[in-house]
Design a protein around this motif. Structure first.
Motif, mmCIF file in Angstrom:
data_model
loop_
_atom_site.group_PDB
_atom_site.id
_atom_site.type_symbol
_atom_site.label_atom_id
_atom_site.label_comp_id
_atom_site.label_asym_id
_atom_site.label_seq_id
_atom_site.Cartn_x
_atom_site.Cartn_y
_atom_site.Cartn_z
ATOM 1 N N LEU A 73 -1.972 72.309 33.050
ATOM 2 C CA LEU A 73 -2.600 73.488 33.157
ATOM 3 C C LEU A 73 -2.113 74.621 34.241
ATOM 4 C CD1 LEU A 73 -6.376 72.532 32.534
ATOM 5 C CD2 LEU A 73 -5.220 73.826 31.146
ATOM 6 N N GLN A 74 -0.920 73.834 34.971
ATOM 7 C CA GLN A 74 0.001 74.486 36.062
ATOM 8 C C GLN A 74 -1.500 75.067 37.035
ATOM 9 O OE1 GLN A 74 2.282 77.517 34.604
ATOM 10 N NE2 GLN A 74 3.243 76.024 33.005
ATOM 11 N N LEU A 75 -2.212 74.108 37.563
ATOM 12 C CA LEU A 75 -3.239 74.516 38.781
ATOM 13 C C LEU A 75 -2.667 74.627 39.890
ATOM 14 C CD1 LEU A 75 -6.175 72.356 37.624
ATOM 15 C CD2 LEU A 75 -5.635 74.590 36.837
ATOM 16 N N GLN A 76 -2.952 75.430 40.765
ATOM 17 C CA GLN A 76 -2.487 75.542 42.175
ATOM 18 C C GLN A 76 -3.266 74.446 42.905
ATOM 19 O OE1 GLN A 76 -0.367 77.480 43.320
ATOM 20 N NE2 GLN A 76 -0.251 78.559 41.340
ATOM 21 N N PRO A 77 -2.858 73.966 44.260
ATOM 22 C CA PRO A 77 -3.303 72.768 44.644
ATOM 23 C C PRO A 77 -4.931 72.862 44.931
ATOM 24 C CG PRO A 77 -1.354 73.386 45.781
ATOM 25 C CD PRO A 77 -1.544 74.615 44.812
ATOM 26 N N LEU A 78 -5.555 74.090 45.480
ATOM 27 C CA LEU A 78 -6.619 74.167 45.452
ATOM 28 C C LEU A 78 -7.761 73.776 44.134
ATOM 29 C CD1 LEU A 78 -7.291 77.016 48.266
ATOM 30 C CD2 LEU A 78 -7.490 74.394 48.677
ATOM 31 N N GLU A 79 -7.082 74.564 43.171
ATOM 32 C CA GLU A 79 -7.503 74.292 42.281
ATOM 33 C C GLU A 79 -7.807 72.788 41.412
ATOM 34 O OE1 GLU A 79 -6.841 78.612 39.787
ATOM 35 O OE2 GLU A 79 -5.251 77.253 39.648
ATOM 36 N N ARG A 80 -6.558 72.233 41.656
ATOM 37 C CA ARG A 80 -6.320 70.905 41.383
ATOM 38 C C ARG A 80 -7.371 70.023 42.048
ATOM 39 N NH1 ARG A 80 -1.842 68.001 44.539
ATOM 40 N NH2 ARG A 80 -3.501 68.576 46.247
ATOM 41 N N ASP A 81 -7.547 70.027 43.549
ATOM 42 C CA ASP A 81 -8.636 69.649 44.185
ATOM 43 C C ASP A 81 -10.093 69.749 43.708
ATOM 44 O OD1 ASP A 81 -6.400 68.635 45.617
ATOM 45 O OD2 ASP A 81 -6.906 69.908 47.668
ATOM 46 N N TYR A 82 -10.332 71.139 43.259
ATOM 47 C CA TYR A 82 -11.558 71.603 42.634
ATOM 48 C C TYR A 82 -11.650 70.600 41.118
ATOM 49 C CZ TYR A 82 -15.075 74.580 40.491
ATOM 50 O OH TYR A 82 -16.338 74.821 39.942
ATOM 51 N N ALA A 83 -10.665 70.326 40.564
ATOM 52 C CA ALA A 83 -10.796 69.684 39.374
ATOM 53 C C ALA A 83 -11.303 68.239 39.606
ATOM 54 C CB ALA A 83 -9.553 69.735 38.449
ATOM 55 N N TYR A 84 -10.661 67.725 40.660
ATOM 56 C CA TYR A 84 -10.903 66.181 41.151
ATOM 57 C C TYR A 84 -12.585 66.240 41.389
ATOM 58 C CZ TYR A 84 -6.366 64.108 41.132
ATOM 59 O OH TYR A 84 -5.090 63.433 40.786
ATOM 60 N N ARG A 85 -12.833 67.146 42.160
ATOM 61 C CA ARG A 85 -14.289 67.205 42.546
ATOM 62 C C ARG A 85 -15.166 67.235 41.371
ATOM 63 N NH1 ARG A 85 -12.132 70.352 46.862
ATOM 64 N NH2 ARG A 85 -11.845 68.999 48.954
ATOM 65 N N LEU A 86 -14.778 68.176 40.358
ATOM 66 C CA LEU A 86 -15.614 68.287 39.191
ATOM 67 C C LEU A 86 -15.689 66.920 38.322
ATOM 68 C CD1 LEU A 86 -14.801 71.923 38.046
ATOM 69 C CD2 LEU A 86 -16.990 71.327 39.026
ATOM 70 N N ALA A 87 -14.678 66.263 38.388
ATOM 71 C CA ALA A 87 -14.769 64.946 37.866
ATOM 72 C C ALA A 87 -15.402 63.799 38.785
ATOM 73 C CB ALA A 87 -13.066 64.598 37.507
#
Length: 292
Positions: A73-87
């Protein structure tokens, strides 16, 4: 209401242009962003699993799955970290190797589809690759994450490394550079348990690796000539260069051939016969490479 991982995935999928992942956006295409099928293919997941994630029916994705989705999804680093937390997972911590491929690098790769390019993390684990890489080297998708580590593969299989067929190269400069890279990585990522375990494994099972490690070798990556002995077209001789992305420790391994050469014709044949079409160029004439 708090956002769910499924809702975030749909939002990120809808905003990503197919062109940025190397797909053609044809007139009349209903989906403005990526289709679920395209996201699944890019992330190496089943379509059914992506559907269940978006619908909230798959609630415990692994860190590896989230990392694959973040890259696709070509996420930016902060978005990637957000995805981890949502999971329900902790984002990658400081001092550990990142598997995140910057969006700019991914967009560049989507436009470099005619070149065989592999993207590696700091411990030399293959993260992603262009279709031309799979056509020349062999498709890595059937390999596990562990099996995609180049250092492990080279010291177990020799110059072939991650390739599905023989690769011929001169000298052992690659071996020296890989050992030197892992030594540097240990300093840069002192809290990465997987990296530490990899070095321990190779020192205990690989005599060549252990010798180079104990000698404290230092060697930079240099341009090299490699000959891939492909089962369809025979020998393809390429220039191999390693490019490092500043600030991310991501390495791009790029194979190129001289334009108009016999090697270029062979590579084009492999791209076309494997379904990789570049820039609308016509396929070679019938019988160009009738056998290996």
């Amino acid at each position: 209401m708090d956002e769910t991982l499924g809702a975030a995935l749909r939002r990120w999928r809808d905003r990503l242009s197919p062109v940025d992942v190397g797909r053609t956006s044809r007139p009349g295409r209903r989906a403005a962003g990526l289709r679920r099928e395209e996201l699944a293919e890019l992330a190496g997941l089943s379509v059914d699993y992506v559907v269940r994630l978006e619908q909230g029916r798959a609630t415990n994705p692994s860190a590896q799955v989230v990392a694959s989705l973040a890259r696709a999804l070509q996420l930016q680093p902060l978005e990637r970290d957000y995805a981890y937390r949502l999971a329900g997972l902790l984002p990658p911590q400081e001092g550990t190797i990142s598997t995140h491929v910057p969006a700019g690098v991914q967009r560049m790769l989507a436009r470099l589809g005619e070149f065989p390019v592999g993207v590696f993390s700091a411990d030399w684990t293959l993260l992603s690759w262009t279709p031309a890489w799979a056509a020349l080297i062999g498709d890595p998708s059937a390999r596990t994450h562990t099996e995609r580590n180049l250092v492990r593969a080279v010291f177990a299989a020799g110059p072939t490394g991650l390739a599905a067929w023989p690769v011929i190269q001169d000298g052992d400069a690659l071996n020296t550079a890989l050992v030197a890279d892992l030594r540097s990585a240990l300093l840069n990522y002192p809290h990465d348990r997987a990296l530490s375990d990899l070095v321990t494994e190779l020192r205990s099972t690989g005599t060549e690796f252990a010798r180079l490690w104990d000698e404290g070798v230092v060697g930079p990556h240099v341009s090299a000539r490699k000959t891939v002995v492909h089962p369809q077209v025979g020998e393809v001789t390429c220039d191999c260069d390693v490019l490092t992305v500043p600030g991310s420790d991501i390495r791009l391994v790029v194979y190129t051939v001289a334009a108009g050469s016999a090697d270029a014709e062979k590579l084009e044949f492999l791209r076309v016969t494997s379904g990789v079409r570049i820039g609308g160029s016509p396929p070679p004439g019938p019988g160009l490479f009738p056998g290996p």
